[in-house]
Scaffold this active site. Structure first.
Site, PDB file in Angstrom:
ATOM      1  N   GLU A  64      53.630  41.262  22.484  1.00 61.13           N
ATOM      2  CA  GLU A  64      53.047  42.395  23.189  1.00 61.13           C
ATOM      3  C   GLU A  64      54.083  43.513  23.152  1.00 61.13           C
ATOM      4  O   GLU A  64      55.301  43.245  23.172  1.00 61.13           O
ATOM      5  CB  GLU A  64      52.689  42.042  24.636  1.00 61.13           C
ATOM      6  CG  GLU A  64      51.651  40.934  24.776  1.00 61.13           C
ATOM      7  CD  GLU A  64      50.297  41.271  24.176  1.00 61.13           C
ATOM      8  OE1 GLU A  64      49.984  42.478  24.062  1.00 61.13           O
ATOM      9  OE2 GLU A  64      49.566  40.337  23.823  1.00 61.13           O
ATOM     10  N   GLU A 109      47.680  52.859  27.490  1.00 57.12           N
ATOM     11  CA  GLU A 109      46.739  52.002  26.778  1.00 57.12           C
ATOM     12  C   GLU A 109      47.310  50.599  26.595  1.00 57.12           C
ATOM     13  O   GLU A 109      46.610  49.598  26.751  1.00 57.12           O
ATOM     14  CB  GLU A 109      46.392  52.605  25.411  1.00 57.12           C
ATOM     15  CG  GLU A 109      45.650  53.925  25.475  1.00 57.12           C
ATOM     16  CD  GLU A 109      46.571  55.113  25.706  1.00 57.12           C
ATOM     17  OE1 GLU A 109      47.812  54.925  25.785  1.00 57.12           O
ATOM     18  OE2 GLU A 109      46.051  56.240  25.822  1.00 57.12           O
ATOM     19  N   HIS A 138      48.178  44.480  28.287  1.00 57.54           N
ATOM     20  CA  HIS A 138      48.998  43.326  28.657  1.00 57.54           C
ATOM     21  C   HIS A 138      49.391  43.269  30.127  1.00 57.54           C
ATOM     22  O   HIS A 138      49.769  42.197  30.627  1.00 57.54           O
ATOM     23  CB  HIS A 138      50.244  43.231  27.775  1.00 57.54           C
ATOM     24  CG  HIS A 138      51.112  44.453  27.762  1.00 57.54           C
ATOM     25  ND1 HIS A 138      51.756  44.948  28.877  1.00 57.54           N
ATOM     26  CD2 HIS A 138      51.464  45.290  26.741  1.00 57.54           C
ATOM     27  CE1 HIS A 138      52.467  45.996  28.553  1.00 57.54           C
ATOM     28  NE2 HIS A 138      52.302  46.252  27.264  1.00 57.54           N
ATOM     29  N   HIS A 188      45.674  40.377  27.595  1.00 62.17           N
ATOM     30  CA  HIS A 188      46.396  39.833  26.464  1.00 62.17           C
ATOM     31  C   HIS A 188      47.755  39.340  26.946  1.00 62.17           C
ATOM     32  O   HIS A 188      48.446  40.018  27.702  1.00 62.17           O
ATOM     33  CB  HIS A 188      46.610  40.903  25.384  1.00 62.17           C
ATOM     34  CG  HIS A 188      45.358  41.253  24.660  1.00 62.17           C
ATOM     35  ND1 HIS A 188      45.334  41.474  23.299  1.00 62.17           N
ATOM     36  CD2 HIS A 188      44.091  41.415  25.082  1.00 62.17           C
ATOM     37  CE1 HIS A 188      44.098  41.781  22.925  1.00 62.17           C
ATOM     38  NE2 HIS A 188      43.330  41.750  24.004  1.00 62.17           N
ATOM     39  N   ASP A 226      47.799  33.916  23.891  1.00 56.65           N
ATOM     40  CA  ASP A 226      47.188  34.265  22.611  1.00 56.65           C
ATOM     41  C   ASP A 226      47.713  33.379  21.489  1.00 56.65           C
ATOM     42  O   ASP A 226      46.967  33.022  20.568  1.00 56.65           O
ATOM     43  CB  ASP A 226      47.447  35.736  22.289  1.00 56.65           C
ATOM     44  CG  ASP A 226      46.629  36.677  23.159  1.00 56.65           C
ATOM     45  OD1 ASP A 226      45.859  36.178  24.007  1.00 56.65           O
ATOM     46  OD2 ASP A 226      46.760  37.906  23.003  1.00 56.65           O
ATOM     47  N   ASP A 229      53.064  35.537  18.503  1.00 54.19           N
ATOM     48  CA  ASP A 229      52.393  36.753  18.964  1.00 54.19           C
ATOM     49  C   ASP A 229      53.382  37.583  19.778  1.00 54.19           C
ATOM     50  O   ASP A 229      54.335  37.052  20.364  1.00 54.19           O
ATOM     51  CB  ASP A 229      51.166  36.410  19.821  1.00 54.19           C
ATOM     52  CG  ASP A 229      50.344  37.654  20.137  1.00 54.19           C
ATOM     53  OD1 ASP A 229      50.066  38.436  19.216  1.00 54.19           O
ATOM     54  OD2 ASP A 229      50.001  37.851  21.314  1.00 54.19           O
TER      55      ASP A 229
END
Length: 241
Positions: free
Chosen positions: A9, A52, A57, A152, A157, A7
């Site tokens: 970010e 956003e 995160h 997140h 995750d 994953d």
């Protein structure tokens, strides 16, 4: 069998607009067991995150300012995913960012570095058409606790997705039954469990009544309405006709 759950970010949604990866995590699964071997990197993107993205995160420019740049640690990623199947939720998003970062570092595209990329979101959509299939929804569906997921984070995750993936694919071993299924979970198919070819030619063909067919059509109509278009099962049936 070695699998990597990955994953990222990022600072925004589009690498073509200069957005960068700010966090990268890989969790290793070997023979359907999550190991203690993982890769977790925070990265200096040399830019601010969009508001956003920051709300998602929480990784501020100040926090990331002393972290390494992607090019300095790219080889760690290359070494970690080498020869493995990489499982990513909504893989197209992460892979386009990884490809952009790898290109800046003078390295091949991500799909050239690993054995294959599997999109767990696409698998979930096939299993649960017309339903929400984001990570939180899948955790709820498989009763995996994500109460600690307030923001997140790539490592958290990845760990959650690893649990979800094992729960989603557990049925792949069910035909082995009993101890053989347990052996596969611990050691893999090559540990002595034998899968025999199933011959369905002798099974009777189910005959549906008119009422059954009408109920089926009504159910498909409901799926179409839920997804706002033609559901996956409509596509499957169209391919069979």
């Amino acid at each position: 069998m070695r699998q990597i759950v990955l994953d990222t970010e990022t600072t925004g949604l589009e690498p073509e607009q200069g957005h960068r990866v700010v966090e990268l995590a890989c969790v290793e699964i070997v023979n359907r067991q999550v190991t203690d071997h993982h890769l977790h990197l925070y990265l200096n993107p040399d830019r601010d995150s969009d508001p956003e993205a920051l709300r998602v995160h929480g990784l501020t420019t100040a926090f990331l300012s002393d972290k390494p740049r992607f090019s300095a640690v790219a080889q760690q990623l290359v070494d970690f995913v080498q020869g493995a199947e990489v499982i990513i939720h909504n893989a197209a998003f992460d892979v386009k960012f990884l490809n952009a970062e790898l290109k800046r570092a003078g390295l091949p595209p991500f799909t050239d570095l690993c054995a294959q990329v599997t999109d767990s979101l696409m698998v979930a959509r096939e299993m649960f058409p017309g339903k929400r299939n984001n990570l939180d929804a899948l955790c709820d569906r498989f009763e995996i606790s994500n109460a600690h997921r307030t923001l997140h984070g790539a490592l958290l995750d990845s760990e959650l997705l690893g649990e979800v993936w094992l729960a989603m694919t557990r049925g792949q071993n069910s035909l082995l039954g009993g101890d053989a299924d347990d052996a596969v979970g611990r050691q893999g198919v090559n540990a002595g469990a034998s899968i025999q070819r199933f011959d369905a030619s002798g099974l009777p063909e189910a005959q549906l009544s008119a009422a059954d067919r009408a109920a089926h059509e009504a159910y498909l109509d409901g799926l179409d309405k839920a997804v706002g278009g033609r559901s996956l099962w409509r596509e499957i049936e169209a391919g069979r006709n």
